[in-house]
Enzyme design. Sequence first.
Site, PDB file in Angstrom:
ATOM      1  N   ARG A  57       0.834  -1.203   0.000  1.00 36.50           N
ATOM      2  CA  ARG A  57       0.000   0.000   0.000  1.00 36.50           C
ATOM      3  C   ARG A  57       0.873   1.259   0.000  1.00 36.50           C
ATOM      4  NH1 ARG A  57      -1.956   3.104   4.125  1.00 36.50           N
ATOM      5  NH2 ARG A  57      -1.568   1.489   5.694  1.00 36.50           N
ATOM      6  N   TYR A 110     -14.332  15.373 -17.146  1.00 32.21           N
ATOM      7  CA  TYR A 110     -14.913  14.043 -16.947  1.00 32.21           C
ATOM      8  C   TYR A 110     -16.019  14.120 -15.896  1.00 32.21           C
ATOM      9  CZ  TYR A 110     -14.972   9.030 -15.776  1.00 32.21           C
ATOM     10  OH  TYR A 110     -15.344   7.733 -15.531  1.00 32.21           O
ATOM     11  N   ASP A 182      -5.430  17.152 -16.382  1.00 31.80           N
ATOM     12  CA  ASP A 182      -5.745  15.750 -16.616  1.00 31.80           C
ATOM     13  C   ASP A 182      -5.203  15.344 -17.978  1.00 31.80           C
ATOM     14  OD1 ASP A 182      -6.832  13.247 -16.957  1.00 31.80           O
ATOM     15  OD2 ASP A 182      -8.796  13.782 -16.172  1.00 31.80           O
ATOM     16  N   LYS A 195      -6.849   4.362 -19.880  1.00 31.39           N
ATOM     17  CA  LYS A 195      -7.090   4.795 -21.244  1.00 31.39           C
ATOM     18  C   LYS A 195      -5.885   4.497 -22.145  1.00 31.39           C
ATOM     19  CE  LYS A 195     -10.946   6.545 -19.565  1.00 31.39           C
ATOM     20  NZ  LYS A 195     -10.814   6.459 -18.106  1.00 31.39           N
TER      21      LYS A 195
END
Length: 380
Positions: A57, A110, A182, A195
């Site tokens: 993590r 988005y 972004d 993507k």
Amino acid sequence: MEPDKGFDTHVVHGSSMKDQFGSVTFPIYQTSTFRFESADHGAQCFAGANDDFIYTRINNPTVRELEKTIAMLENGFDGIATSSGMGAVNTVYMSFLEAGKHVICHETCYGPSRSMLENQYAKFGVQASFVDTSKIEEVRSAIKDNTVLIFLESPANPTVTVTDISAVAEVARQHDIPVCVDNTFCNIVLHSLTKSLNGHADVVAGMIVTKTEKLYKKLRPVMVGLGCCMDPNQAFLVRRGLKTLPLRVKQSQESAWKIAKFLEEHDKIAWIRYPGLASHPQHELCKRMMKGPGNMMSFGLRGGLEDGKRFLDSLKVCVLAVSLGGVETLIQHPASMTHAKLSPEARLAGGVSDDLVRLSVGIEDVDELIADLSQALEKI
């Protein structure tokens, strides 16, 4: 990046990290925790006295190699991998936003990036202004004394509106406000690795790249605390997909050019927005700021919503699905899908009209794609 190596070479060979066995492909370290050499070594790891690994993590070799590779490609200080693109978005939001603070956001970013600000962060006293960041005066006018972040996309999803990032960055610098873009470059770069960078529609993942060590140290603990860390198997798949990025982009972009020209001339298309076409409102800016027009476009159909549904349902090669940037051509209707949670007024203000169809061109045979779009258009 090293000046003697080009982008394509760096994409294949990656960072300078090597595993102890000399693997050509960096391996998957599928482990939750790492053994310390001694009690003192463990204490040093937690004190930040070294870069050794503790717990996946927090950090993991497979994930770390991907972080360093993408940071190198972006000419950034370092990368922070997350379990999804929205994990990256929320890490940025959580790092800068608090009660009484203000964020400027692109009005057609988005859908979930916007709806989180409107529906979740607003509950905790965060203020947000949604503006057309392609109009620099709107950005300038929206800045307040409590503005702590400018968040934008370029090209925007799904309207393919292009923002002059340098102009926004200059305004932001005058007010000492960080800018998060972004999928491009600035103080903070954010990628949905789901993507184009992965490109095979088999991974959900995100990445943040910071320009400075100070920003990196601000963001990294937030990601660790949120627990939106990337899994090593995710990192391996993204790294594998990244190696073919230049080839995939070249093919899909060439096809997108041809498809855009076909649609622009079709009598059942009301309008089309593709950066490579002279009809795009920011065409000249695109040529100056982008190496190529990409594979994304949006267009409007003449006729009502029912015609749009008939068109989408008639496609046989293009895949009716959300997401973008994969090897397969994906098509969707944002107003009823990705941006459905926004109010009708917000969608309309942001240019997400009911007739808007978003197309992400893949690497299939372009003649087959055009024939598929043509036969579906004939059905309306």
